[in-house]
Design a protein around this motif. Structure first.
Motif, PDB file in Angstrom:
ATOM      1  N   PHE A 223       0.860  -1.186   0.000  1.00 51.25           N
ATOM      2  CA  PHE A 223       0.000   0.000   0.000  1.00 51.25           C
ATOM      3  C   PHE A 223       0.894   1.233   0.000  1.00 51.25           C
ATOM      4  O   PHE A 223       1.794   1.365   0.838  1.00 51.25           O
ATOM      5  N   VAL A 224       0.661   2.122  -0.944  1.00 51.96           N
ATOM      6  CA  VAL A 224       1.504   3.308  -1.104  1.00 51.96           C
ATOM      7  C   VAL A 224       0.626   4.551  -1.107  1.00 51.96           C
ATOM      8  O   VAL A 224      -0.309   4.663  -1.905  1.00 51.96           O
ATOM      9  N   ASP A 225       0.936   5.499  -0.204  1.00 51.73           N
ATOM     10  CA  ASP A 225       0.224   6.774  -0.223  1.00 51.73           C
ATOM     11  C   ASP A 225       1.225   7.923  -0.347  1.00 51.73           C
ATOM     12  O   ASP A 225       2.417   7.704  -0.550  1.00 51.73           O
ATOM     13  N   GLU A 226       0.749   9.149  -0.207  1.00 57.73           N
ATOM     14  CA  GLU A 226       1.577  10.323  -0.460  1.00 57.73           C
ATOM     15  C   GLU A 226       2.727  10.493   0.531  1.00 57.73           C
ATOM     16  O   GLU A 226       3.675  11.232   0.258  1.00 57.73           O
ATOM     17  N   THR A 232      12.724   4.868  -2.505  1.00 55.90           N
ATOM     18  CA  THR A 232      12.928   3.626  -1.742  1.00 55.90           C
ATOM     19  C   THR A 232      11.827   2.621  -2.040  1.00 55.90           C
ATOM     20  O   THR A 232      12.089   1.427  -2.253  1.00 55.90           O
ATOM     21  N   THR A 233      10.576   3.101  -2.060  1.00 56.11           N
ATOM     22  CA  THR A 233       9.443   2.213  -2.315  1.00 56.11           C
ATOM     23  C   THR A 233       9.563   1.552  -3.682  1.00 56.11           C
ATOM     24  O   THR A 233       9.365   0.329  -3.819  1.00 56.11           O
ATOM     25  N   VAL A 257      -2.400   1.977  -4.644  1.00 54.28           N
ATOM     26  CA  VAL A 257      -1.774   3.298  -4.619  1.00 54.28           C
ATOM     27  C   VAL A 257      -2.851   4.385  -4.601  1.00 54.28           C
ATOM     28  O   VAL A 257      -3.785   4.358  -5.411  1.00 54.28           O
ATOM     29  N   THR A 258      -2.730   5.328  -3.683  1.00 51.08           N
ATOM     30  CA  THR A 258      -3.673   6.446  -3.647  1.00 51.08           C
ATOM     31  C   THR A 258      -3.467   7.332  -4.879  1.00 51.08           C
ATOM     32  O   THR A 258      -2.397   7.340  -5.490  1.00 51.08           O
ATOM     33  N   LYS A 259      -4.487   8.102  -5.243  1.00 50.96           N
ATOM     34  CA  LYS A 259      -4.418   8.915  -6.455  1.00 50.96           C
ATOM     35  C   LYS A 259      -3.245   9.890  -6.417  1.00 50.96           C
ATOM     36  O   LYS A 259      -2.553  10.086  -7.418  1.00 50.96           O
ATOM     37  N   GLY A 260      -3.035  10.507  -5.276  1.00 51.20           N
ATOM     38  CA  GLY A 260      -1.955  11.480  -5.174  1.00 51.20           C
ATOM     39  C   GLY A 260      -0.567  10.873  -5.259  1.00 51.20           C
ATOM     40  O   GLY A 260       0.408  11.577  -5.551  1.00 51.20           O
ATOM     41  N   LEU A 265       4.935   7.578  -7.899  1.00 52.16           N
ATOM     42  CA  LEU A 265       5.409   6.196  -7.837  1.00 52.16           C
ATOM     43  C   LEU A 265       5.741   5.682  -9.234  1.00 52.16           C
ATOM     44  O   LEU A 265       6.755   4.999  -9.427  1.00 52.16           O
ATOM     45  N   ARG A 266       4.911   6.019 -10.199  1.00 56.80           N
ATOM     46  CA  ARG A 266       5.156   5.594 -11.576  1.00 56.80           C
ATOM     47  C   ARG A 266       6.507   6.127 -12.063  1.00 56.80           C
ATOM     48  O   ARG A 266       7.307   5.377 -12.647  1.00 56.80           O
ATOM     49  N   ALA A 267       6.768   7.390 -11.808  1.00 57.96           N
ATOM     50  CA  ALA A 267       8.048   7.984 -12.215  1.00 57.96           C
ATOM     51  C   ALA A 267       9.212   7.327 -11.482  1.00 57.96           C
ATOM     52  O   ALA A 267      10.270   7.057 -12.076  1.00 57.96           O
ATOM     53  N   ALA A 268       9.019   7.053 -10.201  1.00 61.32           N
ATOM     54  CA  ALA A 268      10.086   6.434  -9.412  1.00 61.32           C
ATOM     55  C   ALA A 268      10.370   5.010  -9.880  1.00 61.32           C
ATOM     56  O   ALA A 268      11.527   4.563  -9.878  1.00 61.32           O
ATOM     57  N   LEU A 269       9.322   4.280 -10.294  1.00 65.25           N
ATOM     58  CA  LEU A 269       9.520   2.924 -10.813  1.00 65.25           C
ATOM     59  C   LEU A 269      10.313   2.950 -12.119  1.00 65.25           C
ATOM     60  O   LEU A 269      11.178   2.093 -12.353  1.00 65.25           O
ATOM     61  N   LEU A 270      10.045   3.920 -12.971  1.00 62.32           N
ATOM     62  CA  LEU A 270      10.819   4.050 -14.217  1.00 62.32           C
ATOM     63  C   LEU A 270      12.273   4.346 -13.914  1.00 62.32           C
ATOM     64  O   LEU A 270      13.186   3.764 -14.524  1.00 62.32           O
TER      65      LEU A 270
END
Length: 350
Positions: A223-226, A232-233, A257-260, A265-270
């Protein structure tokens, strides 16, 4: 006795039962000797043991060292360090009505223990439960996974050479052998694997009133929020899909993942993906391959599902069916009815 002088499963278990009843395995000196023998076995045969795992699923050697050898050695050293204290009686207080009595807890071995190994870590998941059982003073039957035949043969070869043959046995084979083993009376069973087979093990053990340790699969979300540290995540999520190509129970199956938090997170995964794989995509020699064709086809059915259900591929998506390889792949906006959300993935898809 079976053909060629080899003991049957029933005879093997009876032999170990006789050894246990003789109390041979109970003294500290015997337990210590078995643990030291395992440590020596790891040292004497490191290369052959490593190769048996590395060639099974084309697992990178560094990964073998980290997920197999380091874990096993640490388990043995931990047991050797603490064995005396584990064996000491522990005084406990008594109620006033028992005055002037004293009481203590004495840890006793259970008897004959069965260890079912697993294919995803064919040394680790045979040896670590074995260490625990030997340290506790038990006789042990180890049944390695038939889905990792090279590792299984190597496990049998070296364990039978280094451990006490009167108190230990390796029995190889498939589902039919596992079924026969479960008909025997054991005093504890270790099993790592699927929930489906775990139920079979549990039901068979219940008929004998045998205790079990079950490490089973399942759907494990993150679970990932703002408030998250996105760098790190992302690295931790991706690492779970990189190590052993996600064929590991601690890998997150999916992220809620929360909307915010979605875009960060998408950018960090890339970013994490390109840090892990500087060439822009994973190569077949950088990640472990999948265990067999059936498992590959199951995951490819998830990967190639309709994009409207499966979701958009953020990064990854490459595969080679002939060599049972799929690159770590991240999806965005996967629907609850998607194949990936119905069953445990146990592969490099997030």
């Amino acid at each position: 006795m079976a053909d060629g002088g080899i003991l049957s499963i029933d005879e093997t278990v009876k032999k170990l039962r006789g050894t246990f009843k003789s109390q041979k395995t109970k003294p500290y000196e015997w337990r210590k000797a078995q643990l030291q023998a395992m440590l020596q076995m790891m040292q004497d045969n490191e290369e052959e043991l490593r190769e048996s795992v590395a060639t099974e699923m084309r697992k990178p050697k560094l990964e073998v060292k980290m997920t197999e050898f380091s874990t096993i050695r640490n388990a043995i050293k931990h047991a050797l360090k603490n064995l005396k204290s584990w064996m000491k009686p522990v005084p406990v207080s008594t109620d006033i009505v028992q005055f002037p009595s004293t009481a203590k807890i004495i840890n006793e071995p259970l008897g004959v223990v069965l260890v079912f190994g697993a294919w995803n870590f064919p040394l680790n998941l045979c040896f670590v439960p074995l260490v625990d059982a030997l340290a506790a003073g038990n006789c042990v039957v180890v049944k390695p996974s038939e889905l990792a035949p090279k590792a299984s043969a190597t496990v049998k070869k070296f364990l039978e050479k280094y451990l006490d043959p009167e108190a230990f046995a390796v029995i190889e084979g498939g589902a039919d052998v596992a079924e026969e083993l479960l008909k025997q009376k054991f005093d504890h069973i270790f099993y790592t694997g699927s929930e489906r087979v775990g139920r079979i093990v549990y039901e068979a053990a219940a008929k004998q009133l045998t205790s079990v340790t079950l490490e089973l699969g399942g759907k494990s979300p993150a679970f990932v929020d703002e408030s998250a540290n996105f760098e790190t995540t992302a690295r931790r999520l991706l690492f779970g899909k990189h190590i052993n190509s996600g064929q590991i129970c601690i890998a997150a199956d999916y992220a809620l993942v929360t909307k915010g938090a979605m875009e960060p997170l998408r950018a960090a995964l890339l970013d994490a993906y390109h840090h892990f794989y500087p060439k822009g995509e994973a190569a077949k020699d950088e990640t472990t391959h999948l265990v067999h064709q059936r498992h590959t086809d199951r995951l490819l059915a998830m990967l190639n599902e309709d994009e409207k259900v499966r979701g958009e591929i953020v990064v990854g998506g490459q595969y080679d069916r002939d060599s049972n390889w799929i690159a770590p792949t991240v999806f965005y906006n996967t629907k609850p009815e998607a194949r990936m959300m119905q069953d445990e993935i146990f592969g490099p898809l997030l």
